[in-house]
Design an enzyme around this catalytic site. Sequence first.
Site, mmCIF file in Angstrom:
data_model
loop_
_atom_site.group_PDB
_atom_site.id
_atom_site.type_symbol
_atom_site.label_atom_id
_atom_site.label_comp_id
_atom_site.label_asym_id
_atom_site.label_seq_id
_atom_site.Cartn_x
_atom_site.Cartn_y
_atom_site.Cartn_z
ATOM 1 N N ASP A 8 1.824 12.194 -13.948
ATOM 2 C CA ASP A 8 2.690 13.325 -13.618
ATOM 3 C C ASP A 8 2.299 14.503 -14.510
ATOM 4 O O ASP A 8 2.374 14.411 -15.739
ATOM 5 C CB ASP A 8 4.146 12.923 -13.850
ATOM 6 C CG ASP A 8 5.134 13.920 -13.270
ATOM 7 O OD1 ASP A 8 4.688 14.881 -12.616
ATOM 8 O OD2 ASP A 8 6.345 13.740 -13.471
ATOM 9 N N ASP A 102 1.609 17.611 -8.055
ATOM 10 C CA ASP A 102 1.572 17.356 -9.497
ATOM 11 C C ASP A 102 1.739 15.899 -9.902
ATOM 12 O O ASP A 102 1.866 15.612 -11.095
ATOM 13 C CB ASP A 102 2.626 18.215 -10.208
ATOM 14 C CG ASP A 102 4.037 17.943 -9.705
ATOM 15 O OD1 ASP A 102 4.196 17.205 -8.723
ATOM 16 O OD2 ASP A 102 4.981 18.488 -10.308
ATOM 17 N N GLU A 103 1.733 14.969 -8.965
ATOM 18 C CA GLU A 103 1.856 13.565 -9.364
ATOM 19 C C GLU A 103 1.189 12.653 -8.344
ATOM 20 O O GLU A 103 1.058 12.988 -7.170
ATOM 21 C CB GLU A 103 3.318 13.158 -9.565
ATOM 22 C CG GLU A 103 4.183 13.272 -8.341
ATOM 23 C CD GLU A 103 5.608 12.773 -8.577
ATOM 24 O OE1 GLU A 103 5.787 11.755 -9.266
ATOM 25 O OE2 GLU A 103 6.535 13.401 -8.037
#
Length: 359
Positions: A8, A102-103
């Site tokens: 993350d 983002d992850e």
Amino acid sequence: MRKIIHIDMDAFYAAVEQRDDPSLRGKPVVVAWRGARSVVCAASYEARKFGVKSAMPAVRAERLCPQAVFVPPDFVRYKAVSRQVREIFARHTDLIEPLSLDEAYLDVTEPKTLLDSGDAMSATAIEETIRAQIRQETRLTASAGIAPNKFLAKIASDWRKPDGQFVIRPHQVYDFLTPLPVGCIPGVGKVAQQKLEALGVTTVGDLRGIDIGRLQHAFGSFGARLHERAQGIDERQVESDQPVQSISSEDTFEHDVLIDELEPAIRRLAEKTWEASRKVERVGRTVVLKLKTAQFRILTRSHTPDTPPASLEEFVDIALTLRTRVDLPLRTRYRLVGVGLGSFRDPDALPPQSELFSH
């Protein structure tokens, strides 16, 4: 035993802005459009100290942190950085499941990365290498969780944020989960939490002590999943290259409401869905309104405009208009409402040629 990593990026959008504009470093940065109907896309760690969080109304963020610097989101730039990070992941495994810009989950049970001896690198060594490469090549930081499955890896990645890592080994699973609040289990929202508290359950350890039959009676099929998660069981595979088909948000009311009372919830859920849709590269075209009556009847109404909704305001307006296509008596009460965006396509795909309504 599988080896799963959840990575993350730390305050991703805000971190990109601070990286690219040195004047923002060390300042509370809020990534959001200004306006009464805007919500926070991301907040730097400096802003989070004041209570600012993602998905919060921007006006509330401004009240909590008057000195915050508001920056409009630049998703073109964020997507470019996300692709750069994805390329780093691909050096180590082909089993990559992106959750958003983002992850992502990575399955490194059989990694590409080998030691000089020819043996596979450990999951911990791979994770440390990935984070080092992200830092060196993007000048950003990421946090990671390593565990035997996706459920545990995602919890672990939050454990030492920012710029940290946490490992849950198989023999540690029970002891790790036992004291955690039951709300850490995906799908356990406010309503489910209240029902569990009525059963005397506040922690995962408490949940583990409840018979599966009792959970299924209270929660239906979700009861079996609750039982599994309490044991630390999650058999879901890391699924690579799964294009997003739909994104939705829904909420169950504490008290059943009339259709004329749904507008605030529809607006809030539409904003949540819209912000989530901005984190994927594909473009959604079909707006969906989902309702569940007090008698548990489920209805969906959808509309596919000639061109995809171009703004939050347009998306909200379509969702609100779909209420007029509900043909139940006005006295009907509803226990749940959901707002979704579907029919995702790649940005360069041609838009549909006709308008479609479906029931």
